[in-house]
Design a protein around this motif. Structure first.
Motif, PDB file in Angstrom:
ATOM      1  N   ALA A 250      73.672 -20.815  -6.012  1.00 35.67           N
ATOM      2  CA  ALA A 250      74.711 -20.414  -5.447  1.00 35.67           C
ATOM      3  C   ALA A 250      75.920 -20.427  -6.476  1.00 35.67           C
ATOM      4  O   ALA A 250      76.793 -19.246  -6.479  1.00 35.67           O
ATOM      5  N   SER A 251      75.979 -21.378  -7.711  1.00 37.61           N
ATOM      6  CA  SER A 251      77.050 -21.202  -8.394  1.00 37.61           C
ATOM      7  C   SER A 251      76.957 -20.055  -9.352  1.00 37.61           C
ATOM      8  O   SER A 251      77.902 -19.785 -10.143  1.00 37.61           O
ATOM      9  N   GLU A 252      75.778 -19.536  -9.465  1.00 35.78           N
ATOM     10  CA  GLU A 252      75.563 -18.364 -10.449  1.00 35.78           C
ATOM     11  C   GLU A 252      75.672 -17.197  -9.351  1.00 35.78           C
ATOM     12  O   GLU A 252      74.929 -16.111  -9.991  1.00 35.78           O
ATOM     13  N   GLY A 253      76.063 -17.156  -8.385  1.00 33.20           N
ATOM     14  CA  GLY A 253      76.204 -15.961  -7.531  1.00 33.20           C
ATOM     15  C   GLY A 253      75.215 -15.570  -6.556  1.00 33.20           C
ATOM     16  O   GLY A 253      75.282 -14.302  -6.278  1.00 33.20           O
ATOM     17  N   LEU A 254      74.158 -16.228  -6.624  1.00 35.30           N
ATOM     18  CA  LEU A 254      72.867 -15.698  -5.458  1.00 35.30           C
ATOM     19  C   LEU A 254      73.343 -16.074  -3.998  1.00 35.30           C
ATOM     20  O   LEU A 254      73.877 -17.310  -3.865  1.00 35.30           O
ATOM     21  N   HIS A 255      73.133 -15.364  -3.107  1.00 34.96           N
ATOM     22  CA  HIS A 255      73.302 -15.553  -1.761  1.00 34.96           C
ATOM     23  C   HIS A 255      72.338 -16.471  -1.342  1.00 34.96           C
ATOM     24  O   HIS A 255      71.132 -16.085  -1.356  1.00 34.96           O
ATOM     25  N   THR A 256      72.581 -17.713  -1.133  1.00 38.68           N
ATOM     26  CA  THR A 256      71.362 -18.668  -1.171  1.00 38.68           C
ATOM     27  C   THR A 256      71.358 -19.446   0.333  1.00 38.68           C
ATOM     28  O   THR A 256      72.422 -19.973   0.691  1.00 38.68           O
ATOM     29  N   ILE A 257      70.154 -19.842   0.550  1.00 40.47           N
ATOM     30  CA  ILE A 257      70.130 -20.646   1.901  1.00 40.47           C
ATOM     31  C   ILE A 257      68.907 -21.730   1.536  1.00 40.47           C
ATOM     32  O   ILE A 257      68.010 -21.342   0.796  1.00 40.47           O
ATOM     33  N   MET A 258      69.169 -22.878   1.828  1.00 44.28           N
ATOM     34  CA  MET A 258      68.246 -24.126   1.655  1.00 44.28           C
ATOM     35  C   MET A 258      67.919 -24.439   3.260  1.00 44.28           C
ATOM     36  O   MET A 258      68.655 -24.770   4.016  1.00 44.28           O
ATOM     37  N   VAL A 259      66.572 -24.371   3.589  1.00 42.57           N
ATOM     38  CA  VAL A 259      66.100 -24.753   4.774  1.00 42.57           C
ATOM     39  C   VAL A 259      65.522 -26.132   4.600  1.00 42.57           C
ATOM     40  O   VAL A 259      64.436 -26.285   3.885  1.00 42.57           O
ATOM     41  N   GLU A 260      65.527 -27.102   5.681  1.00 43.68           N
ATOM     42  CA  GLU A 260      65.162 -28.427   5.489  1.00 43.68           C
ATOM     43  C   GLU A 260      64.557 -28.861   6.615  1.00 43.68           C
ATOM     44  O   GLU A 260      65.270 -29.002   7.614  1.00 43.68           O
ATOM     45  N   ARG A 261      63.560 -29.552   6.635  1.00 42.09           N
ATOM     46  CA  ARG A 261      62.689 -29.999   7.816  1.00 42.09           C
ATOM     47  C   ARG A 261      63.505 -31.118   8.492  1.00 42.09           C
ATOM     48  O   ARG A 261      63.696 -31.327   9.659  1.00 42.09           O
ATOM     49  N   ARG A 262      64.076 -32.258   7.916  1.00 43.31           N
ATOM     50  CA  ARG A 262      64.598 -33.399   8.375  1.00 43.31           C
ATOM     51  C   ARG A 262      65.965 -33.631   8.032  1.00 43.31           C
ATOM     52  O   ARG A 262      66.845 -33.491   8.899  1.00 43.31           O
ATOM     53  N   ALA A 263      66.177 -33.933   6.631  1.00 46.46           N
ATOM     54  CA  ALA A 263      67.578 -34.083   6.106  1.00 46.46           C
ATOM     55  C   ALA A 263      67.539 -33.804   4.645  1.00 46.46           C
ATOM     56  O   ALA A 263      66.705 -34.172   4.037  1.00 46.46           O
ATOM     57  N   VAL A 524      57.819 -15.863  -6.015  1.00 44.85           N
ATOM     58  CA  VAL A 524      57.701 -17.162  -5.146  1.00 44.85           C
ATOM     59  C   VAL A 524      57.545 -18.156  -6.262  1.00 44.85           C
ATOM     60  O   VAL A 524      56.399 -18.224  -6.967  1.00 44.85           O
ATOM     61  N   PHE A 525      58.973 -18.987  -6.392  1.00 46.06           N
ATOM     62  CA  PHE A 525      58.709 -20.145  -7.467  1.00 46.06           C
ATOM     63  C   PHE A 525      58.686 -21.345  -6.758  1.00 46.06           C
ATOM     64  O   PHE A 525      58.714 -21.495  -5.704  1.00 46.06           O
ATOM     65  N   VAL A 526      58.176 -22.359  -7.659  1.00 46.82           N
ATOM     66  CA  VAL A 526      58.071 -23.661  -7.307  1.00 46.82           C
ATOM     67  C   VAL A 526      58.793 -24.922  -8.128  1.00 46.82           C
ATOM     68  O   VAL A 526      58.838 -24.559  -9.206  1.00 46.82           O
ATOM     69  N   ALA A 527      59.145 -25.914  -7.480  1.00 48.76           N
ATOM     70  CA  ALA A 527      59.890 -26.974  -8.142  1.00 48.76           C
ATOM     71  C   ALA A 527      59.550 -28.103  -7.659  1.00 48.76           C
ATOM     72  O   ALA A 527      59.491 -28.309  -6.354  1.00 48.76           O
ATOM     73  N   GLY A 528      59.539 -29.260  -8.552  1.00 46.33           N
ATOM     74  CA  GLY A 528      59.514 -30.837  -7.904  1.00 46.33           C
ATOM     75  C   GLY A 528      58.169 -31.159  -7.656  1.00 46.33           C
ATOM     76  O   GLY A 528      57.048 -30.585  -8.242  1.00 46.33           O
ATOM     77  N   ALA A 548      64.120 -23.430 -12.480  1.00 45.97           N
ATOM     78  CA  ALA A 548      63.454 -22.135 -11.806  1.00 45.97           C
ATOM     79  C   ALA A 548      64.609 -21.169 -11.626  1.00 45.97           C
ATOM     80  O   ALA A 548      64.346 -20.038 -11.401  1.00 45.97           O
ATOM     81  N   VAL A 549      66.013 -21.378 -11.316  1.00 48.30           N
ATOM     82  CA  VAL A 549      66.876 -20.512 -10.856  1.00 48.30           C
ATOM     83  C   VAL A 549      67.184 -19.694 -12.157  1.00 48.30           C
ATOM     84  O   VAL A 549      67.208 -18.278 -12.153  1.00 48.30           O
ATOM     85  N   GLN A 550      66.862 -20.168 -13.531  1.00 51.92           N
ATOM     86  CA  GLN A 550      66.828 -19.029 -14.757  1.00 51.92           C
ATOM     87  C   GLN A 550      65.833 -18.079 -14.513  1.00 51.92           C
ATOM     88  O   GLN A 550      65.974 -16.780 -14.658  1.00 51.92           O
ATOM     89  N   PHE A 551      64.592 -18.420 -13.932  1.00 48.54           N
ATOM     90  CA  PHE A 551      63.452 -17.533 -13.867  1.00 48.54           C
ATOM     91  C   PHE A 551      63.733 -16.582 -12.716  1.00 48.54           C
ATOM     92  O   PHE A 551      63.461 -15.411 -12.616  1.00 48.54           O
TER      93      PHE A 551
END
Ligand SMILES: Cc1cc2nc3c(=O)[nH]c(=O)nc-3n(C[C@H](O)[C@H](O)[C@H](O)COP(=O)(O)OP(=O)(O)OC[C@H]3O[C@@H](n4cnc5c(N)ncnc54)[C@H](O)[C@@H]3O)c2cc1C
Length: 561
Positions: A250-263, A524-528, A548-551
């Motif tokens: 998001a800080s580099e201008g991508l329209h970003t959403i994060m979906v989280e199952r619990r918290a 489709v990228f993967v991290a962590g 990952a955001v660089q890629f």
């Protein structure tokens, strides 16, 4: 009934000018919400703190000069911990004594040190105090919190609600129907309510009986549904890797959403003290890290949707389509999978039916409060189990670690082994495993097998916390991306290594090879932790999330998609 005053910030310093200056600055900034008290000696301070404890007056923060005439400041803070275990504790120290302050932090598990003189306060006092107070507020359940839960301690549903609120850093007051007169009074008007426990009472008086996490989330103001249906970047999973990629995206201008199952925070929220994350010499709790990361992500306008499970991923030309548990779909250019790992279940008779009723996988501080003066057991010998033992030892009468290996040092960092060895109320039983759980409505005892003595033993307890290895649970996405035999997702060069000829994956459609953090599905990228070969650490997850955001940018800039 005793009147609970504002929580206390206590300044202990024999240098009168310094003490008055710090107290004045604290008053100027915090007087509306906190009482600022002062003492010139360690003994005076301890006496007042005992009085405050006896009057049930909360102490939020204690700042003590390192060298007091009658005692060492660090020892004072250690003793104060016995009266006020939730209070945050920091040393006031001149620059020349920084090194001994850092050693004292390690030895006495203090929270921070502030270099004196703390002037100007905007730079040298308030930022640190703000952090410490925010941390105290997040960990404690001040009566002013607003949300109240009425239920039975050993009800799995009540545990789930407490856990959900604690993970989301929502302070709440717990009223135990079996012990709390107020809880019984609240229900006396309608006997039927007892069968509808737990009940959540919101600040506006609304009562929710046995709410689902989604109902509760909506009521406490979390965002459960996305605003748009097309994004540049959809991040699945809100642990350290997902949070880092959301901030960088998001800080580099991508329209970003994060979906989280619990918290948001992921597994890290279960960490009672992360001591190896760069920049936090006194350590920080996982909840604190998550709180800060969420604030940072929101600052950059990341849309955080939680609780919401991603149940499917498919590809349609250059779009990736993600299905949520409410049936809705999100389209995007790029997906980042940061779904981490989950605890393995302990396959032992009698435990599964008691999950949430005395048997807990992991354990937030929300549960630690219930263990006051109890004898509790922790299964596991790695860092996560060690951290839990140290943290729970502040509340429980005894903590017994049940460890399969011959020595703690087999899978635990030295700094934690040292801490455990220095704490008198932690016992370590090596080569010991749990073989059975007992109890009907709640855990009443466990049977352990001690391989040293070759004997079984049954031990009464109401609390067993399990911290054993974790698995990725990527079945839902395995038809879209390649995984290894354990379900960890392959990326970049590891995809080629898993091909017998060492080339890019069989169905790879592009002329270029996959980027380092790209899966077998372009875009489709993967991290962590979920990534094959990842280092299972907070810093590693954060690093991969950011990288990952660089890629992602390179992928979006490429003509071939
Ligand atoms: C008790 C404990 C203590 C630890 N202590 C330390 C420490 O001191 N130092 C250190 O460096 N590391 C520590 N670790 C390890 C560290 O927490 C992990 O390496 C790190 O959290 C991994 O981050 P992640 O983002 O990859 O995954 P996770 O933290 O596992 O986060 C993944 C997130 O994805 C969500 N998710 C999963 N599937 C879906 C789905 N289908 N839809 C939506 N959301 C989904 C999960 O709910 C979770 O929130 C500790 C771990 C534990 C459990």
């Amino acid at each position: 009934m005793a009147v609970v005053n504002k929580p206390v910030i206590y300044v202990v310093d024999d240098d009168e000018d310094e003490r008055r200056m710090v107290a004045l600055d604290l008053n100027n900034r915090y007087a509306e919400r906190y009482r600022i008290l002062q003492a010139a000696s360690g003994l005076d301070a301890l006496e007042t703190m005992r009085q405050l404890r006896d009057e049930s007056q909360p102490v939020a923060l204690i700042l003590s000069r390192q060298n007091l005439p009658d005692m060492n400041g660090a020892e004072l803070l250690a003793q104060a911990n016995e009266c006020h275990p939730d209070a945050r504790r920091a040393l006031l120290t001149p620059f020349s004594e920084t090194e001994s302050a850092i050693k004292a932090i390690e030895k006495f598990q203090l929270d921070d040190y502030l270099i004196t003189p703390c002037h100007p306060p905007e730079q040298k006092l308030y930022p640190a105090v703000n952090d410490l107070l925010a941390d105290w507020e997040a960990r404690t359940h001040p009566p002013i919190a607003g949300v109240r839960i009425v239920g039975s301690r050993f009800s799995p549903e009540a545990h789930q609600i407490r856990d959900f609120l604690a993970r989301n850093c929502v302070p709440f007051e717990w009223l135990d129907i079996e012990q709390d007169e107020e809880a019984r009074q609240l229900l006396s008007t309608d006997d039927q309510k007892a069968s509808r426990l737990p009940i959540v009472i919101l600040p506006d008086g609304t009562q929710l009986s046995q709410p689902t996490e989604v109902e509760l989330a909506e009521k406490i103001g979390l965002k459960v549904h996305p605003d748009d249906n097309f994004y540049d970047l959809v991040i699945i999973g809100g642990g350290p890797a997902g949070l880092a990629s959301s901030v960088y995206g998001a800080s580099e201008g991508l329209h970003t959403i994060m979906v989280e199952r619990r918290a948001p925070g992921g597994q890290a929220v279960l960490s009672s003290m992360i001591e190896n994350y760069l920049g936090f010499p006194a350590g920080l709790t996982g909840a604190d890290l998550a709180r800060r990361a969420v604030a940072q992500a929101k600052k950059f306008e990341v849309e955080i949707v939680s609780p919401q499970v991603v149940t499917n991923l498919r590809v349609d030309g250059s779009s990736r389509i993600v299905t949520l548990s409410d049936g809705s779909e999100l389209r995007c250019h790029v997906v980042l999978l940061a779904t981490g790992v989950e605890w393995r279940r302990l396959d032992v008779p009698g435990l599964d039916k008691l999950i949430g009723a005395g048997v807990y996988y992991g354990g937030t501080l929300a549960e630690a409060f219930f263990c006051r003066d109890e004898d509790i057991y922790i299964v596991g010998g790695a860092n996560s189990a060690g951290q839990a033992a140290v943290s729970f030892s502040r509340y429980a009468r005894t903590v017994t670690m049940l460890v399969r290996e011959n020595a703690l040092s087999v899978s635990m960092s030295r700094y934690l082994v040292d801490q455990i060895e220095s704490l008198k109320n932690i016992n370590v039983r090596l080569r010991t495993t749990v073989v059975e759980g007992h109890g009907d409505q709640r855990l009443e005892a466990i049977t352990v097998f001690d391989a040293v003595r070759g004997e079984k033993e049954t031990l009464p307890t109401n609390s067993l916390f399990i911290f054993i290895g974790a698995l990725p649970h990527t079945e839902w996405v395995a038809k879209v991306v390649d995984t290894d035999e354990h379900g960890f997702i392959l990326t970049g060069p590891d995809l080629a290594r898993h091909q017998s000829n060492g080339h890019a994956p069989r169905n790879w459609p592009l002329s270029r090879d996959p980027f380092w953090l790209e899966s077998s599905q372009p875009g489709v990228f993967v991290a962590g932790d979920v990534r094959h070969g990842s280092v299972k650490r907070v810093a590693a997850g954060v690093g991969e999330g950011a990288t990952a955001v660089q890629f992602v940018h390179q992928y979006l800039a490429s003509s071939e998609r």
